[in-house]
Design an enzyme around this catalytic site. Sequence first.
Site, PDB file in Angstrom:
ATOM      1  N   CYS A  93       3.329   5.165  -2.703  1.00 48.76           N
ATOM      2  CA  CYS A  93       4.326   5.022  -3.772  1.00 48.76           C
ATOM      3  C   CYS A  93       4.009   3.924  -4.787  1.00 48.76           C
ATOM      4  O   CYS A  93       3.746   4.218  -5.945  1.00 48.76           O
ATOM      5  CB  CYS A  93       5.689   4.804  -3.151  1.00 48.76           C
ATOM      6  SG  CYS A  93       6.107   6.140  -2.023  1.00 48.76           S
ATOM      7  N   GLY A 151       0.876  -1.173   0.000  1.00 46.81           N
ATOM      8  CA  GLY A 151       0.000   0.000   0.000  1.00 46.81           C
ATOM      9  C   GLY A 151       0.903   1.209   0.000  1.00 46.81           C
ATOM     10  O   GLY A 151       2.029   1.153  -0.490  1.00 46.81           O
TER      11      GLY A 151
HETATM   12  C1  UGA Z   1       8.888   2.789  -1.468  1.00 44.09           C
HETATM   13  C2  UGA Z   1      10.318   2.393  -1.850  1.00 44.09           C
HETATM   14  O1  UGA Z   1      10.763   1.319  -1.021  1.00 44.09           O
HETATM   15  C3  UGA Z   1      11.276   3.580  -1.704  1.00 44.09           C
HETATM   16  O2  UGA Z   1      12.566   3.211  -2.197  1.00 44.09           O
HETATM   17  C4  UGA Z   1      10.732   4.766  -2.508  1.00 44.09           C
HETATM   18  O3  UGA Z   1      11.543   5.927  -2.351  1.00 44.09           O
HETATM   19  C5  UGA Z   1       9.333   5.098  -2.013  1.00 44.09           C
HETATM   20  O4  UGA Z   1       8.483   3.957  -2.212  1.00 44.09           O
HETATM   21  C6  UGA Z   1       8.817   6.283  -2.801  1.00 44.09           C
HETATM   22  O5  UGA Z   1       8.607   6.160  -4.012  1.00 44.09           O
HETATM   23  O6  UGA Z   1       8.710   7.393  -2.249  1.00 44.09           O
HETATM   24  P1  UGA Z   1       7.545   2.952   0.848  1.00 44.09           P
HETATM   25  O7  UGA Z   1       6.312   2.910   0.016  1.00 44.09           O
HETATM   26  O8  UGA Z   1       7.683   4.002   1.878  1.00 44.09           O
HETATM   27  O9  UGA Z   1       8.859   3.085  -0.076  1.00 44.09           O
HETATM   28  O10 UGA Z   1       7.671   1.572   1.630  1.00 44.09           O
HETATM   29  P2  UGA Z   1       8.241   0.090   1.392  1.00 44.09           P
HETATM   30  O11 UGA Z   1       9.042  -0.249   2.564  1.00 44.09           O
HETATM   31  O12 UGA Z   1       8.868  -0.084   0.081  1.00 44.09           O
HETATM   32  O13 UGA Z   1       6.903  -0.769   1.504  1.00 44.09           O
HETATM   33  C7  UGA Z   1       5.833  -0.600   0.595  1.00 44.09           C
HETATM   34  C8  UGA Z   1       4.754  -1.629   0.844  1.00 44.09           C
HETATM   35  O14 UGA Z   1       5.214  -2.938   0.510  1.00 44.09           O
HETATM   36  C9  UGA Z   1       4.270  -1.713   2.287  1.00 44.09           C
HETATM   37  O15 UGA Z   1       2.866  -1.761   2.281  1.00 44.09           O
HETATM   38  C10 UGA Z   1       4.852  -3.030   2.792  1.00 44.09           C
HETATM   39  O16 UGA Z   1       4.041  -3.632   3.760  1.00 44.09           O
HETATM   40  C11 UGA Z   1       4.876  -3.852   1.530  1.00 44.09           C
HETATM   41  N1  UGA Z   1       5.899  -4.945   1.539  1.00 44.09           N
HETATM   42  C12 UGA Z   1       7.213  -4.652   1.584  1.00 44.09           C
HETATM   43  C13 UGA Z   1       5.489  -6.264   1.477  1.00 44.09           C
HETATM   44  O17 UGA Z   1       4.275  -6.569   1.419  1.00 44.09           O
HETATM   45  N2  UGA Z   1       6.428  -7.249   1.454  1.00 44.09           N
HETATM   46  C14 UGA Z   1       7.753  -6.986   1.503  1.00 44.09           C
HETATM   47  O18 UGA Z   1       8.565  -7.948   1.468  1.00 44.09           O
HETATM   48  C15 UGA Z   1       8.159  -5.653   1.575  1.00 44.09           C
END
Ligand code: UGA
Length: 459
Positions: free
Chosen positions: A281, A278
């Site tokens: 991004c 979610g």
């Molecule tokens: C993401 C990217 O990781 C950043 O590098 C980027 O700068 C940012 O978008 C942006 O475009 O501003 P973010 O959305 O803050 O960052 O968070 P993430 O840690 O990447 O997680 C995104 C989603 O993926 C979360 O809902 C998380 O629960 C989910 N996720 C993450 C999973 O379901 N499984 C995983 O193994 C990792």
Amino acid sequence: MKIAIIGTGYVGLTTAVVFAYLNHDVAAVDKDERKLNLLHEGRSPIHEPGIQSLLEEVQHAIRFTPSVTEVVPEAELILIAVGTPPKKNGEADTQHVVQAAKEVAQVCLPDRHYTLVVKSTVPIGTNQRVVEVVEEVFSERGIQGNISIASNPEFLQEGLALQGAFYPDRIVVGANSDKAIDTLRRLYKPILEQTFDPPSEFPRPASYHLPPMMTTDPNSAEMIKYAANTFLALKISFINEIAGLCEKAEADVTEVARGIGLDARIGNRFLQAGLGWGGSCYPKDTAALLRVAAQSGYEMPITEAARTVNFRQRKRVVEKLHSTLGTLKGKTIGILGLAFKPNTDDIREAPALDIVRELIAAGATVQAHDPIAIANARLALNENAETDNDKLFFTEDVYELSYDADALVLVTEWELYHKLELRRLAKQMKTPILIDGRNVFSPEEARAAGFHYIGVGRP
Ligand code: UGA
């Protein structure tokens, strides 16, 4: 270096605080009065681990103002970090970026050189558009102007934003001008060479290596940002697709992720199966990339599929509840976690919102807990009258959730949920069903505590 940052959202404020910590002279501009009032009182308008104390520490090197005119003329470098929210058709709306560029061009002094940097996530070609806008304003003003423009996409993760800013994997700069590249290299010097004393809350990781600064053309830099986010999004969707098959085949997706992640070509990160992504991004950027593709008459079936799999994960939770409880009418479901991920109060595109809406539409009553995102979730769920208020309750006491509940669903893997007393929760429930949407608990422990446990992709 004197820098002006336009926009004090997650990216703008984190960048401002970090550059102030690195001894740059920072002025941050925002038009939002509420945010400015908080910042003037020394309070962070965003929830991000460590930001409040760092903001207090760098007060002397940072100022906040609503006025571009006040700070841009004397700056050497101006960073645009304003939002690019999605339009109805998925396209990223760049009007705030264009407007910020116009305002900058309107107040630049004709006899000085500036570097204007776009940090916001923008569709490919936006930097070129910024060049044109700036030139239009200069010609209206009848001046020559001297601005170099660069793309410097941001890779910060919410909840880990400061850590990522001090210790990035890489810095990407897209520019056609050597002057812009030189200025950015000076800006990032303390990070590129790691010459700063780490803040106490953010010690330098022992295994950290100096980050490369990659330079390229602006279009490629813009594409790198979208491609990086889309790749991570599809990595997660891939493991979620495998998780669904694991459920049919009685395999364990956490074992599969471990096994494939040990292959250095695949890597073990971003392979956590669960409720998918979610936030502001991946949902927005994958949609925007598809729009860019559609405008060029190009199909991107992999990106489309990543989205389909991602949003299906939310429906599958409700299906699992249906298959264990039968009808959801009159049932009470407890939701553990509302934020789109831990360590943030951000609920944009959070899986919890869709799940709550579906449950209420199916006739259930929902009780929801989150350590910090309740206020935002309440606003999002009640504001549009999408949910029936009598059917939705929020609680700050996590154990209250389970009283007479028919099932619990863990949606966000907050640290505090890892330590829950499962036996106590199970005892208080009408039927002790636990849907673990992030595979936080050990199935054996949950079952030993009395739960009928259902994870994602686990037998
Ligand atoms: C993401 C990217 O990781 C950043 O590098 C980027 O700068 C940012 O978008 C942006 O475009 O501003 P973010 O959305 O803050 O960052 O968070 P993430 O840690 O990447 O997680 C995104 C989603 O993926 C979360 O809902 C998380 O629960 C989910 N996720 C993450 C999973 O379901 N499984 C995983 O193994 C990792």
